[in-house]
Design a protein around this motif. Structure first.
Motif, PDB file in Angstrom:
ATOM      1  N   LEU A  61       0.831  -1.206   0.000  1.00 18.46           N
ATOM      2  CA  LEU A  61       0.000   0.000   0.000  1.00 18.46           C
ATOM      3  C   LEU A  61       0.866   1.257   0.000  1.00 18.46           C
ATOM      4  CD1 LEU A  61      -2.869   1.041   0.025  1.00 18.46           C
ATOM      5  CD2 LEU A  61      -2.799   0.986   2.510  1.00 18.46           C
ATOM      6  N   ALA A  62       1.993   1.210   0.714  1.00 17.78           N
ATOM      7  CA  ALA A  62       2.894   2.364   0.743  1.00 17.78           C
ATOM      8  C   ALA A  62       3.507   2.601  -0.629  1.00 17.78           C
ATOM      9  CB  ALA A  62       3.976   2.154   1.788  1.00 17.78           C
ATOM     10  N   THR A  63       3.801   1.537  -1.353  1.00 13.25           N
ATOM     11  CA  THR A  63       4.370   1.684  -2.695  1.00 13.25           C
ATOM     12  C   THR A  63       3.369   2.320  -3.652  1.00 13.25           C
ATOM     13  OG1 THR A  63       5.711  -0.279  -2.287  1.00 13.25           O
ATOM     14  CG2 THR A  63       5.496   0.442  -4.564  1.00 13.25           C
ATOM     15  N   VAL A  64       2.113   1.903  -3.562  1.00 15.29           N
ATOM     16  CA  VAL A  64       1.069   2.489  -4.412  1.00 15.29           C
ATOM     17  C   VAL A  64       0.888   3.966  -4.064  1.00 15.29           C
ATOM     18  CG1 VAL A  64      -1.389   2.417  -4.958  1.00 15.29           C
ATOM     19  CG2 VAL A  64      -0.105   0.293  -4.773  1.00 15.29           C
ATOM     20  N   ALA A  65       0.906   4.293  -2.777  1.00 15.83           N
ATOM     21  CA  ALA A  65       0.765   5.692  -2.365  1.00 15.83           C
ATOM     22  C   ALA A  65       1.959   6.519  -2.825  1.00 15.83           C
ATOM     23  CB  ALA A  65       0.602   5.775  -0.850  1.00 15.83           C
ATOM     24  N   ASP A  66       3.150   5.938  -2.784  1.00 20.54           N
ATOM     25  CA  ASP A  66       4.332   6.655  -3.259  1.00 20.54           C
ATOM     26  C   ASP A  66       4.260   6.929  -4.761  1.00 20.54           C
ATOM     27  OD1 ASP A  66       5.482   6.842  -0.768  1.00 20.54           O
ATOM     28  OD2 ASP A  66       6.714   5.042  -1.005  1.00 20.54           O
ATOM     29  N   TRP A  67       3.832   5.943  -5.530  1.00 19.95           N
ATOM     30  CA  TRP A  67       3.685   6.133  -6.977  1.00 19.95           C
ATOM     31  C   TRP A  67       2.595   7.155  -7.295  1.00 19.95           C
ATOM     32  CZ3 TRP A  67       6.634   5.069 -10.981  1.00 19.95           C
ATOM     33  CH2 TRP A  67       7.645   4.138 -10.831  1.00 19.95           C
ATOM     34  N   ALA A  68       1.477   7.075  -6.582  1.00 20.22           N
ATOM     35  CA  ALA A  68       0.399   8.050  -6.803  1.00 20.22           C
ATOM     36  C   ALA A  68       0.862   9.449  -6.402  1.00 20.22           C
ATOM     37  CB  ALA A  68      -0.843   7.648  -6.014  1.00 20.22           C
TER      38      ALA A  68
END
Length: 121
Positions: free
Chosen positions: A2-9
């Motif tokens: 989830l942190a990776t998706v938030a970082d990409w977004a």
């Protein structure tokens, strides 16, 4: 995950906000009239700042940072329309706009007289 998706977004929001701020800067240089420039300085610039703030919020994710980011966004939303209104009003009153570019002039009958020349007393 989830942190990776938030970082990409967040990164995507930062890039989109930067591109909108760039478009606002280009509009300030390219548009012919002060009223057009005012539009370019407020609309994409505010959306660009809000996207940058959203990107920061997605990247930082701490309550202290989110509070400060929310305050910056609120102040941006509160001051940009007021400043655009004042700039447009001052440009209209000082006749710094091109009347041929206006579709309609609702203030034509209530326009103040032209300002006196600086050299005259």
């Amino acid at each position: 995950m989830l942190a990776t998706v938030a970082d990409w977004a967040g990164g995507l929001c930062l890039v989109a906000g930067g591109l909108l701020a760039l478009a606002a800067g280009i509009g300030l240089l390219r548009f012919p009239d002060v009223l057009d420039r005012m539009h370019a300085a407020t609309k994409p610039q505010v959306l660009g700042v809000l996207l940058v703030l959203l990107g920061l919020a997605l990247r930082l994710r701490t309550p202290e940072d989110l509070g400060m980011i929310a305050l910056v966004g609120l102040f941006q939303l509160a001051t940009a329309p007021v400043s655009a209104q004042m700039i447009g009003r001052a440009a209209y009153r000082s006749r710094r706009h091109d009347p041929a570019l206006l579709e309609s002039d609702d203030l034509a009958g209530r326009r103040p007289p032209p300002p006196a020349s600086a050299g005259r007393t």
